[in-house]
Write a protein that holds these residues in place. Structure first.
Motif, PDB file in Angstrom:
ATOM      1  N   SER A 102       0.813  -1.464  -0.239  1.00  0.00           N
ATOM      2  CA  SER A 102       0.090   0.151  -0.010  1.00  0.00           C
ATOM      3  C   SER A 102       1.058   0.993  -0.270  1.00  0.00           C
ATOM      4  CB  SER A 102      -0.441   0.358   1.222  1.00  0.00           C
ATOM      5  OG  SER A 102      -0.281  -0.428   2.564  1.00  0.00           O
ATOM      6  N   GLN A 140       2.765   9.428  -1.416  1.00  0.00           N
ATOM      7  CA  GLN A 140       3.249   8.355  -2.722  1.00  0.00           C
ATOM      8  C   GLN A 140       1.116   8.544  -3.717  1.00  0.00           C
ATOM      9  OE1 GLN A 140       4.323   4.645  -1.341  1.00  0.00           O
ATOM     10  NE2 GLN A 140       6.632   5.753  -1.113  1.00  0.00           N
ATOM     11  N   GLY A 168      11.231  10.411   6.363  1.00  0.00           N
ATOM     12  CA  GLY A 168      10.235   8.726   6.717  1.00  0.00           C
ATOM     13  C   GLY A 168       8.989   8.577   6.148  1.00  0.00           C
ATOM     14  N   SER A 169       8.852   9.289   5.502  1.00  0.00           N
ATOM     15  CA  SER A 169       7.244   8.987   4.798  1.00  0.00           C
ATOM     16  C   SER A 169       7.439   8.427   3.324  1.00  0.00           C
ATOM     17  CB  SER A 169       6.364  10.289   4.890  1.00  0.00           C
ATOM     18  OG  SER A 169       6.819  11.375   4.136  1.00  0.00           O
ATOM     19  N   LYS A 210       9.446   9.962   0.433  1.00  0.00           N
ATOM     20  CA  LYS A 210       9.271  10.768  -0.779  1.00  0.00           C
ATOM     21  C   LYS A 210       9.919  10.158  -1.904  1.00  0.00           C
ATOM     22  CE  LYS A 210      10.432  14.445   1.945  1.00  0.00           C
ATOM     23  NZ  LYS A 210      10.044  13.473   3.394  1.00  0.00           N
ATOM     24  N   THR A 211      10.816   8.970  -1.297  1.00  0.00           N
ATOM     25  CA  THR A 211      11.962   8.675  -2.794  1.00  0.00           C
ATOM     26  C   THR A 211      11.581   8.320  -3.529  1.00  0.00           C
ATOM     27  OG1 THR A 211      13.724   8.458  -1.122  1.00  0.00           O
ATOM     28  CG2 THR A 211      13.895   7.249  -3.406  1.00  0.00           C
ATOM     29  N   GLU A 264      15.651  17.261  -1.806  1.00  0.00           N
ATOM     30  CA  GLU A 264      16.513  17.401   0.140  1.00  0.00           C
ATOM     31  C   GLU A 264      16.563  18.815  -0.946  1.00  0.00           C
ATOM     32  OE1 GLU A 264      16.229  16.736   2.657  1.00  0.00           O
ATOM     33  OE2 GLU A 264      16.451  14.680   2.198  1.00  0.00           O
ATOM     34  N   ASP A 282      17.760   6.496   4.948  1.00  0.00           N
ATOM     35  CA  ASP A 282      17.138   6.056   6.004  1.00  0.00           C
ATOM     36  C   ASP A 282      18.121   4.651   6.163  1.00  0.00           C
ATOM     37  OD1 ASP A 282      14.047   4.986   6.085  1.00  0.00           O
ATOM     38  OD2 ASP A 282      14.831   3.800   4.299  1.00  0.00           O
ATOM     39  N   ARG A 331      15.579  11.291  11.055  1.00  0.00           N
ATOM     40  CA  ARG A 331      17.033  10.209  10.843  1.00  0.00           C
ATOM     41  C   ARG A 331      16.256   8.391  11.478  1.00  0.00           C
ATOM     42  NH1 ARG A 331      17.023  11.089   6.870  1.00  0.00           N
ATOM     43  NH2 ARG A 331      16.169  12.693   7.149  1.00  0.00           N
ATOM     44  N   ARG A 387      10.935   6.554  11.499  1.00  0.00           N
ATOM     45  CA  ARG A 387      10.781   6.187  10.336  1.00  0.00           C
ATOM     46  C   ARG A 387       9.908   5.983   9.450  1.00  0.00           C
ATOM     47  NH1 ARG A 387      14.372   9.760   6.745  1.00  0.00           N
ATOM     48  NH2 ARG A 387      13.840   8.794   5.429  1.00  0.00           N
TER      49      ARG A 387
HETATM   50  N1  LIG Z   1       4.622   2.137   0.236  1.00  0.00           N
HETATM   51  C1  LIG Z   1       5.885   1.907   1.333  1.00  0.00           C
HETATM   52  N2  LIG Z   1       5.469   1.272   2.193  1.00  0.00           N
HETATM   53  C2  LIG Z   1       6.229   0.498   3.120  1.00  0.00           C
HETATM   54  N3  LIG Z   1       7.081   1.580   2.971  1.00  0.00           N
HETATM   55  C3  LIG Z   1       7.978   1.939   2.424  1.00  0.00           C
HETATM   56  C4  LIG Z   1       6.317   3.409   1.239  1.00  0.00           C
HETATM   57  N4  LIG Z   1       7.079   4.117   0.530  1.00  0.00           N
HETATM   58  C5  LIG Z   1       8.431   4.046   1.774  1.00  0.00           C
HETATM   59  N5  LIG Z   1       8.984   3.362   2.079  1.00  0.00           N
HETATM   60  C6  LIG Z   1       9.946   2.488   3.083  1.00  0.00           C
HETATM   61  O1  LIG Z   1      10.482   3.942   3.992  1.00  0.00           O
HETATM   62  C7  LIG Z   1      11.430   4.596   4.155  1.00  0.00           C
HETATM   63  C8  LIG Z   1      10.993   6.476   4.030  1.00  0.00           C
HETATM   64  O2  LIG Z   1      11.372   6.158   2.476  1.00  0.00           O
HETATM   65  P1  LIG Z   1      12.153   7.527   1.866  1.00  0.00           P
HETATM   66  O3  LIG Z   1      13.093   7.663   2.523  1.00  0.00           O
HETATM   67  O4  LIG Z   1      12.127   7.773   0.759  1.00  0.00           O
HETATM   68  O5  LIG Z   1      11.864   8.717   2.882  1.00  0.00           O
HETATM   69  P2  LIG Z   1      11.512  10.067   2.800  1.00  0.00           P
HETATM   70  O6  LIG Z   1      10.595  11.237   2.320  1.00  0.00           O
HETATM   71  O7  LIG Z   1      11.977  10.180   1.767  1.00  0.00           O
HETATM   72  O8  LIG Z   1      12.238  10.840   4.378  1.00  0.00           O
HETATM   73  P3  LIG Z   1      13.342  12.428   4.513  1.00  0.00           P
HETATM   74  O9  LIG Z   1      12.569  13.130   4.243  1.00  0.00           O
HETATM   75  O10 LIG Z   1      14.230  11.777   5.607  1.00  0.00           O
HETATM   76  O11 LIG Z   1      14.528  11.844   3.042  1.00  0.00           O
HETATM   77  C9  LIG Z   1      12.313   4.003   3.460  1.00  0.00           C
HETATM   78  O12 LIG Z   1      12.557   2.504   3.818  1.00  0.00           O
HETATM   79  C10 LIG Z   1      11.208   3.572   2.512  1.00  0.00           C
HETATM   80  O13 LIG Z   1      11.478   2.139   1.527  1.00  0.00           O
END
Ligand SMILES: Nc1ncnc2c1ncn2[C@@H]1O[C@H](COP(=O)(O)OP(=O)(O)OP(=O)(O)O)[C@@H](O)[C@H]1O
Length: 738
Positions: free
Chosen positions: A148, A153, A173-174, A176-177, A284, A488, A513, A516
């Motif tokens: 999900s 996303q 940690g939500s 965004k990647t 970032e 991450d 950090r 997450r």
């Molecule tokens: N849909 C999902 N379901 C479960 N885990 C996920 C999902 N999408 C991302 N993740 C996991 O969540 C973690 C954080 O993701 P990500 O690094 O993209 O966060 P971020 O929002 O870019 O954080 P930051 O702002 O610190 O850069 C990663 O380990 C990623 O694999």
């Protein structure tokens, strides 16, 4: 005024308690001895009872509370004592000044309770609802093991698949990647004329650090598994340029890079062409687009714009603000702003209003509030400067020795500080054999593992440390802000900020950090009593911290059998803290080189205060520091003379000529800050840091670079341009090297 308990550092300006003439005689004698032995001068003066109070806790006294190994370490030998042993014994009787007296009062924290901005992380929507290529969906499900979507996303992917530009903000940690990687991969695999490797970049992703570049590359690579004709690649400082050039020549379709390294290639490699570019992603973005990267970003945008006009731009960050986008000269076409904020939390409630009145924002500044993961528990502790080091060590012992599977990241303000604490803890808190070696703390534990990460390290080692800590279930990573953004690191349970960050955004990224993607985590911010007001500053950004009392951290020292004493309670804690401090001081003073290394670290600590922005200067100012007390937190028995002179000079200048003071100060700061520049590893023009000694040894990592200003992610934001013989260069007052 001399303190009743004989504290060595009662007055900030009085670093020695001896009368000047005697001090100078003593200094000369010490110097002779120093030269003869090439060792650091033993702080023999502390045995001069005329300058010490009768009731001072000495190592000799405190050692009696120790057992076993501890006793071996600190107690005099029981057998016949030779002259050299006696000398040794005398040296061991160096007294440690009281850690608990003459400290400033710890102010009551009138912590305003604010309602933090919240976001919902997960949704029930599945990836297959997006109409993605079935192989992409199955890769997400089986390789990434996700079914999900997260909120960000769910909101971003459809918008980006429509071809819109977007500004994406959601908490750390939500996910965004994947919010940008999935649309990029989906759109590129679906292109009518199949992508050729030799076509060059279709997507360019800019990230601020090398580690983040590697991490993002890894994600893209996984998503591309079924689409083998699309080639991802990463460019980052520290890698061999030649091999990067060769890879560029062969062709990279999704290019992930740090700005500095890309500029390097744009200028020197004829093989980068952006004519087919479809995506430009700034991860970032507030960092990438801040003034520290301005020059590089300008070069990149010029190069990209010259060849390609029509592309999708995506900016992402947990702390993205409108101001950031205004700074950038990016022609965003009708961008969609995506924010996952729960709007009901964004309304000011009466309590928040009260806080805003208590801490009004600086004139003209809009206060930014960012979401913080709900499962992140934030703490603050207020610790007098003399006790900072002991307190940090106790906290590390408490979490990483006495509790299972704790993974901690400790942030410092400069590379020098990371190196200093890393070596110190390695040599004093750790024992590879289990039994403490001479000069080591008896509570050293096999369970403790220290790693360090900063911009002054060789890339190979940086990558190895990043990988090791990522895959580790426990350990303590001492680092600079090079690890603050985007990384991450799985299962980090604690974030410690030993030096306060310079902005709420940096605070958010550092604590981000941990906790997450719905996991639990905690953070601790360590402040000096004069800095307690920072809690209000955080509250005005809707950041809520609860207090941990210093005594509650120090009391862990009573939990080790080696520390078992007769007394229980506050007094025993104090004795043990004093012993721990003595271990640090003994280590630092065991050689001349270590003393000078500690002094350099202290200097770097002080210089970091120059980098706080104007609006925080009333909280973080070097003049609020008691240098003697701060010196103790570097294991130094005295504040170095030159530091006190420098401070006095500054004070004097301040009284007479405020303008001159400002200039002198910024000159000093600039030289020092540049020497300690903030390297994220992108800079091609920095003199290479060479290994001199083995890691973990003082001086092992020289941190001096050429005084060439380099791009830095700023703590502050002042950038000037100056003309030099080489043309126009930028002056930077921005930041410490990380
Ligand atoms: N849909 C999902 N379901 C479960 N885990 C996920 C999902 N999408 C991302 N993740 C996991 O969540 C973690 C954080 O993701 P990500 O690094 O993209 O966060 P971020 O929002 O870019 O954080 P930051 O702002 O610190 O850069 C990663 O380990 C990623 O694999």
């Amino acid at each position: 005024m001399a303190a009743a308990d004989g504290s060595l550092f009662d007055n900030p300006r009085t670093f020695s308690r001896r009368p000047p003439a005697q001090a100078s005689r003593q200094a000369k004698a010490t110097k002779r001895k120093y030269q003869a032995s090439s060792e650091a001068p033993p702080a023999k003066r502390r045995n001069e009872t005329s300058f010490l109070p009768a009731k001072k806790t000495s190592v000799k006294e405190t050692q009696r509370t120790f057992k076993g190994n501890a006793q071996k370490m600190f107690s005099p030998k029981k057998h016949s004592v030779s002259t050299s042993d006696r000398n040794q014994e005398e040296r061991q009787c160096i007294k440690t000044s009281s850690l608990f007296k003459n400290n400033p009062d710890i102010p009551e924290l009138h912590r305003p309770v604010v309602k933090q901005v919240q976001e919902k992380v997960f949704t029930s929507a599945a990836f297959h609802e997006l109409g993605l290529h079935p192989h992409l969906i199955s890769t997400i499900n089986t390789v990434l093991k996700m079914s999900s979507m997260t909120s960000v996303q769910k909101q971003s992917i459809p918008v980006l698949l429509e071809g819109r530009d977007a500004l994406v903000r959601s908490q750390t940690g939500s996910g965004k990647t994947l919010a940008y990687c999935i649309p990029v991969v989906q759109s590129l695999q679906a292109m009518e004329s199949k992508i050729q490797r030799s076509d060059g970049p279709y997507a360019l992703v800019l990230v601020p650090t090398r580690e983040l570049a590697l991490q993002s590359f890894d994600t893209v690579q996984k998503l591309l598994k079924p689409f083998t004709w699309i080639v991802p690649g990463v460019l980052m400082g520290g890698e061999k340029r030649k091999s990067e050039k060769a890879r560029l020549r062969k062709g990279i379709n999704i290019l992930i890079s740090t700005p500095g390294r890309l500029v390097d290639h744009i200028k020197s490699t004829k093989n980068i062409h952006f004519s087919r570019l479809r995506w430009l992603v700034f991860d970032e973005a507030d960092r990438i687009l801040d003034l520290g990267f301005e020059k590089d970003i300008t070069v990149i945008l010029n190069a990209v714009n010259a060849e390609c006009q029509k592309r999708q731009n995506v900016l992402l960050s947990a702390t993205l603000t409108e101001g950031v986008t205004r700074l950038a000269d990016i022609s965003l076409h009708d961008p969609v702003s995506i924010s996952v904020l729960d709007k009901s939390h964004d309304q000011l409630n009466p309590k928040d209003k009260a806080v805003q009145e208590v801490c009004p924002p600086p004139a003209g500044d809009k206060l930014d509030s960012f979401a913080i993961p709900e499962s992140l528990k934030q703490h603050v502790t207020v610790v007098p400067s003399k006790l900072r080091l002991v307190c940090l060590a106790a906290f590390i012992l408490q979490k990483c020795k006495f509790e299972e599977d704790q993974k901690m990241v400790v942030f410092f303000s400069s590379c020098e500080l990371v190196e200093f604490h890393y070596s110190l803890f390695l040599q004093t808190l750790l024992s590879s054999s289990g039994a403490p070696a001479s000069g080591q703390l008896p509570s050293a534990s096999m369970r403790l593992k220290f790693l360090r990460l900063h911009g002054g390290m060789e890339q190979e080692e940086r990558t190895a440390v990043f990988q090791e800590f990522s895959h580790s279930r426990r350990g303590v990573l001492l680092c600079t802000d090079v690890a603050a953004r985007g990384l991450d690191l799985p299962q980090v349970t604690w974030i410690v900020q030993y030096n306060a960050p310079s902005s709420p955004a940096e605070y958010i990224h550092r604590i981000g950090r941990t906790a997450r993607i719905g996991c639990h985590g905690s953070s601790l911010l360590i402040l000096a009593p004069s800095e307690a007001e920072y809690v209000n500053s955080l509250a005005s950004h809707k950041i809520n911290v609860s207090e941990i009392k210093m005594e509650d951290i120090l009391c862990v020292l009573t939990r080790d059998d080696c520390f078992k004493g007769k007394r229980w309670g506050a007094q025993e804690i104090r004795e043990r803290a004093t012993v721990l401090q003595t271990v640090f001081e003994d280590y630092v003073h065991s050689s001349e080189r270590r003393v000078s290394w500690a002094k350099k670290a202290l200097q770097s600590f002080i210089q970091a205060y120059a980098t706080y922005p104007r609006e925080l200067k009333h909280i973080f100012h070097v003049r609020s520091l008691h240098l003697g007390h701060v010196a103790k937190s570097f294991g130094l028995r005295d504040a170095p003379r030159n530091l006190s002179a420098l401070t006095r000079k500054k004070r004097k200048a301040h009284v007479k000529r405020p303008d001159l003071h400002k200039k002198t100060q910024s000159k000093h700061s600039l030289a020092e800050i540049l020497r300690s520049e903030y390297s994220s590893g992108m800079e091609a023009d920095i003199a290479k840091v060479k290994k001199q000694n083995a890691p973990g040894e003082p001086g092992g990592r020289p941190l001096q670079h050429s005084l060439q200003p380099t791009p830095c992610f700023g703590r502050g934001k002042t950038l000037k341009w100056r003309k030099t013989q080489k043309g126009v260069q930028r002056d930077s007052k921005t930041s410490q090297k990380v």
